[in-house]
Design a protein around this motif. Structure first.
Motif, PDB file in Angstrom:
ATOM      1  N   TYR A  79       0.827  -1.211   0.000  1.00 46.24           N
ATOM      2  CA  TYR A  79       0.000   0.000   0.000  1.00 46.24           C
ATOM      3  C   TYR A  79       0.863   1.264   0.000  1.00 46.24           C
ATOM      4  O   TYR A  79       0.351   2.364   0.197  1.00 46.24           O
ATOM      5  CB  TYR A  79      -0.888   0.047   1.240  1.00 46.24           C
ATOM      6  CG  TYR A  79      -2.219  -0.674   1.173  1.00 46.24           C
ATOM      7  CD1 TYR A  79      -2.290  -2.020   0.831  1.00 46.24           C
ATOM      8  CD2 TYR A  79      -3.410  -0.017   1.493  1.00 46.24           C
ATOM      9  CE1 TYR A  79      -3.511  -2.686   0.820  1.00 46.24           C
ATOM     10  CE2 TYR A  79      -4.630  -0.678   1.484  1.00 46.24           C
ATOM     11  CZ  TYR A  79      -4.674  -2.015   1.145  1.00 46.24           C
ATOM     12  OH  TYR A  79      -5.879  -2.665   1.144  1.00 46.24           O
ATOM     13  N   SER A 155      -4.398  -4.780   6.689  1.00 46.47           N
ATOM     14  CA  SER A 155      -5.370  -5.178   5.666  1.00 46.47           C
ATOM     15  C   SER A 155      -6.172  -6.374   6.140  1.00 46.47           C
ATOM     16  O   SER A 155      -5.791  -7.059   7.094  1.00 46.47           O
ATOM     17  CB  SER A 155      -4.638  -5.552   4.376  1.00 46.47           C
ATOM     18  OG  SER A 155      -3.848  -6.702   4.589  1.00 46.47           O
ATOM     19  N   ASP A 156      -7.267  -6.637   5.438  1.00 48.00           N
ATOM     20  CA  ASP A 156      -8.039  -7.830   5.798  1.00 48.00           C
ATOM     21  C   ASP A 156      -7.209  -9.099   5.590  1.00 48.00           C
ATOM     22  O   ASP A 156      -7.331 -10.064   6.336  1.00 48.00           O
ATOM     23  CB  ASP A 156      -9.402  -7.891   5.078  1.00 48.00           C
ATOM     24  CG  ASP A 156      -9.328  -7.647   3.576  1.00 48.00           C
ATOM     25  OD1 ASP A 156      -8.221  -7.430   3.051  1.00 48.00           O
ATOM     26  OD2 ASP A 156     -10.402  -7.669   2.940  1.00 48.00           O
ATOM     27  N   GLY A 157      -6.315  -9.075   4.590  1.00 47.56           N
ATOM     28  CA  GLY A 157      -5.445 -10.235   4.395  1.00 47.56           C
ATOM     29  C   GLY A 157      -4.576 -10.511   5.618  1.00 47.56           C
ATOM     30  O   GLY A 157      -4.321 -11.666   5.976  1.00 47.56           O
ATOM     31  N   ASN A 186     -11.207  -4.517   2.262  1.00 45.30           N
ATOM     32  CA  ASN A 186     -11.611  -4.279   0.869  1.00 45.30           C
ATOM     33  C   ASN A 186     -12.072  -5.587   0.227  1.00 45.30           C
ATOM     34  O   ASN A 186     -12.329  -5.653  -0.959  1.00 45.30           O
ATOM     35  CB  ASN A 186     -10.469  -3.641   0.068  1.00 45.30           C
ATOM     36  CG  ASN A 186      -9.241  -4.537  -0.013  1.00 45.30           C
ATOM     37  OD1 ASN A 186      -9.209  -5.631   0.566  1.00 45.30           O
ATOM     38  ND2 ASN A 186      -8.221  -4.093  -0.722  1.00 45.30           N
ATOM     39  N   GLN A 188     -10.455  -8.180  -0.519  1.00 46.60           N
ATOM     40  CA  GLN A 188      -9.568  -8.622  -1.590  1.00 46.60           C
ATOM     41  C   GLN A 188      -8.251  -9.092  -1.003  1.00 46.60           C
ATOM     42  O   GLN A 188      -7.727  -8.457  -0.082  1.00 46.60           O
ATOM     43  CB  GLN A 188      -9.307  -7.486  -2.584  1.00 46.60           C
ATOM     44  CG  GLN A 188      -8.493  -7.895  -3.793  1.00 46.60           C
ATOM     45  CD  GLN A 188      -9.212  -8.911  -4.673  1.00 46.60           C
ATOM     46  OE1 GLN A 188     -10.377  -8.734  -4.965  1.00 46.60           O
ATOM     47  NE2 GLN A 188      -8.523  -9.985  -5.050  1.00 46.60           N
ATOM     48  N   GLN A 189      -7.752 -10.205  -1.517  1.00 49.84           N
ATOM     49  CA  GLN A 189      -6.396 -10.669  -1.210  1.00 49.84           C
ATOM     50  C   GLN A 189      -5.715 -11.055  -2.514  1.00 49.84           C
ATOM     51  O   GLN A 189      -6.235 -10.749  -3.586  1.00 49.84           O
ATOM     52  CB  GLN A 189      -6.442 -11.843  -0.227  1.00 49.84           C
ATOM     53  CG  GLN A 189      -6.967 -11.410   1.126  1.00 49.84           C
ATOM     54  CD  GLN A 189      -6.877 -12.482   2.197  1.00 49.84           C
ATOM     55  OE1 GLN A 189      -7.672 -12.468   3.114  1.00 49.84           O
ATOM     56  NE2 GLN A 189      -5.915 -13.408   2.111  1.00 49.84           N
ATOM     57  N   SER A 194     -11.323 -11.794  -0.097  1.00 52.20           N
ATOM     58  CA  SER A 194     -10.919 -12.251   1.241  1.00 52.20           C
ATOM     59  C   SER A 194     -11.927 -13.236   1.820  1.00 52.20           C
ATOM     60  O   SER A 194     -11.557 -14.221   2.463  1.00 52.20           O
ATOM     61  CB  SER A 194     -10.797 -11.056   2.189  1.00 52.20           C
ATOM     62  OG  SER A 194      -9.929 -10.097   1.646  1.00 52.20           O
TER      63      SER A 194
HETATM   64 MG   LIG Z   1      -7.431  -6.715   1.216  1.00 49.06          MG
END
Ligand SMILES: [Mg+2]
Ligand SMILES: Cc1ncc(C[n+]2csc(CCOP(=O)(O)OP(=O)(O)O)c2C)c(N)n1
Lengths: 290, 331
Positions: A79, A155-157, A186, A188-189, A194
């Motif tokens: 990021y 991040s969600d990851g 978001n 997304q990974q 995700s």
């Molecule tokens: Mg993500």
């Protein structure tokens, strides 16, 4: 709320909206330099960064190592493009650096590293380090009786990594009320959404169960983000705070918002200038006005 | 503003293929699909890097045998151990940095100590991304060489990778393989009769003026360097050592002793600390073989971010730099 408080909040939001636009614009310009990059993520997190850097954080742009600053830790090294955009907007980094983004010997490498960039507190990229480092820094600040705070954008990851949860447990054990985690959900990974890679819902309940004061907002709703930050920072619960932000990758550029989501949103060579134009349209900005 | 087009970092999608080099797309993924057709014990597991380790090819062919473990490398290794305990042959994939740095303890105790049949296939070995130290596995071999039971493979190209998959299936025990992914160059085709074999070093080119012992993508560079030097009238041998551990000591000793006057260069896409170079050095020392000995490898430092061609030149592992090092020292 009083009349003046309402008026000043409207002013705050207006100013933050302009900052968020500028952050998006800087990020798109960097993406254009390399013809690639994590612009989907940067566009998604721009509103949260605007509130962080232009409302919440105590920093001195001329002295990024000011002892009394709040520390903003970017564990998600990829990021970096988003944080560079915020640091440029904050005046920590010169806007001239944009044209060297990601090039050999640039101070803005594709993945964020402390030694390269003023204002980049830690070397990220090996995901799952940030919050644990934050725990140590928050303990250190308390030892020094400092009133500075630690913010960690993750991040969600990163919620997949065991190390993150070691830090989550530790922060509440030590009652680190000077530690604020911001999670970009978001959905997304690298491989997929995700929620399909490793479903972490209900995310807020998990943080709460681990002893954190938990907020969850639409991370692209400036008003909601602002309120969450204000409440979190004013709280006297004695707990660490987490602000979970649901964001939309590509936010602010309609054709990128709608494009099939992947870890790397595709942007074709001729689309960068179009993206900048569409961003202006969304913000109602006439060319020449910025 | 400068008009010169700047070199791009081309980080995640980096290809090490030269401009007009023949390549094969995702050789690991396709070879695994083929092997899986013959052996239903094979399963694929990844830590959110299926697409980036070519395992997505397997996932498309055998969705029921594919396990997405999330970005959790420690779990990946533990779960791989569990699968192997139940009689399956898991191919587990991540990046070399995360296998070696983050998951070491889990590989060591859950997998290697029990000699379990787990195949760890990791992408971005050595200096194959411009992202900086977070993604550059410059010391993975050094980390893993000390682990008992673990076989370490460093294939050169698509041919090696294709053949190594079946070889790993036929071999019972834990293996760590340094994967080249995406569009992978094909260079070993030109050596008739070449076969990848676990534990065997192979002579690709004979020569009397110098010997290069190499592994991984540095074998590709060694071949190119040998070709270039041939045009300058020098004959440089290349011994490809795709298995780093256990080292093929016999072949290496025989080859070095055959021309004791030939200077030896060990070339690896890895730090000069703890990799193939030091393995060969200690072998020669222990056997009392005294030769002129040079290492071509990455320096013992955290490397820069940038474009791969720039970095390969900077750190001495591009073909041009390999040729230079040999010319300066051998002739
Ligand atoms: Mg993500
Ligand atoms: C420990 C670790 N494992 C794997 C990776 C490779 N990787 C880079 S980004 C990424 C996806 C992580 O999820 P997230 O940050 O939510 O991705 P995004 O939202 O940017 O798509 C992965 C697996 C990494 N950088 N670090």
């Amino acid at each position: 709320m009083s009349q003046t408080a309402t008026a000043s909040k409207a002013d705050t939001l207006k100013a933050l909206r302009q900052r968020a636009y500028n952050i998006r614009r800087h990020a798109l310009r960097m993406g254009e330099v390399q013809g690639q990059g994590y612009v989907g993520q940067a566009l998604g997190i721009a509103d949260v960064l605007a509130v962080s850097y232009f409302h919440a954080l105590k920093i001195d742009p001329r002295n990024p190592e000011w002892e009394e600053r709040d520390r903003f830790l970017l564990s998600i090294g990829h990021y970096a493009i988003a944080l560079y955009a915020a640091l440029i907007e904050a005046g920590v980094i010169s806007e001239d650096e944009i044209e060297d983004y990601g090039s050999d010997d640039s101070i803005l490498p594709m993945s964020g590293m402390a030694a390269y960039t003023p204002g980049m507190e830690i070397t990220g990229g090996s995901l799952g380090h940030g919050l644990g480092i934050g725990v140590g820094m928050a303990l250190g600040l308390k030892r020094k009786q400092s009133t500075s705070r630690i913010f960690n954008l993750l991040s969600d990851g990163e919620l997949n990594e065991g190390s993150t949860w070691e830090a989550v447990a530790s922060a509440s054990h030590f009652k680190l009320d000077n530690l604020i985690a911001i999670v970009d959900v978001n959905d997304q990974q690298a491989d997929d959404k995700s929620s399909l890679v490793l479903n972490y819902e209900p995310i807020a309940d998990k943080w709460t169960a681990f002893g954190w004061e938990t907020y969850r907002v639409d991370g692209n709703d400036l008003d909601a983000v602002l309120e969450a930050f204000d409440s979190a920072l004013a709280s006297s619960s004695g707990k660490p705070r987490v602000i979970i932000c649901d964001t939309l990758m590509g936010r602010g550029v309609p054709f990128l918002e709608e494009r099939d989501k992947t870890h790397f949103i595709r942007v074709d060579e001729n689309e960068w200038s179009v993206a900048l134009q569409k961003l202006d349209d969304v913000y109602g900005i006439q060319s020449g006005e910025k | 503003m400068s008009a010169k087009k700047k070199l791009k970092t081309s980080a995640m999608i980096a290809s090490i293929a030269g401009e007009d080099q023949p390549t094969t797309a995702a050789p690991f993924g396709h070879a695994l699909v083929e092997a899986a057709g013959k052996n239903d014990k094979i399963v694929g597991m990844t830590a959110d890097l299926g697409k980036y380790t070519d395992l997505h090819i397997f996932a498309q062919a055998y969705p029921e045998r594919y396990y997405q473990m999330g970005m959790a490398e420690q779990l990946l290794m533990m779960a791989g151990a569990g699968m192997a305990r139940e009689g399956f042959i898991p191919f587990v994939t991540t990046y070399s940095v995360f296998a070696s740095r983050r998951a070491y303890d889990f590989i060591c105790l859950a997998i290697a100590e029990e000699n379990l049949n787990v195949k760890i296939v990791s992408a971005l070995p050595g200096l194959t991304t411009g992202y900086g130290p977070s993604h550059q596995a410059t010391e993975d071999v050094a980390i893993f060489r000390g682990m008992p039971n673990l076989t370490i493979l460093d294939p050169c190209d698509a041919v090696d990778i294709e053949q190594s998959v079946q070889a790993m299936v036929d071999f019972n025990g834990p293996v760590y393989l340094r994967l080249l992914r995406g569009k992978v160059p094909r260079v070993l085709d030109r050596f008739e009769g070449y076969r990848f074999e676990i534990g065997k070093a192979k002579q690709l080119i004979d020569g009397k003026d110098a010997l290069i012992i190499s592994s991984g993508l540095m074998t590709m560079r060694a071949i190119e360097a040998s070709d270039e030097l041939k045009e300058k009238g020098k004959s440089v041998a290349v011994l490809h050592c795709a298995t780093i551990k256990p080292l093929d000591s016999q072949t290496i000793l025989d080859e070095v002793r055959r021309h004791p006057d030939r200077p030896v260069f060990v070339a690896e896409n890895h730090s000069v600390v703890g990799g193939l170079g030091e393995s060969v050095a200690s072998l020669l020392m222990k056997e009392g073989v005294a030769v002129k000995f040079y290492q071509i490898g990455l320096p013992d430092e955290f490397l820069d971010a940038g474009a791969l061609p720039t970095l390969h030149d900077r750190y001495g592992i591009s073909t041009k730099e390999v040729v230079k090092t040999i010319e300066q020292n051998a002739f």
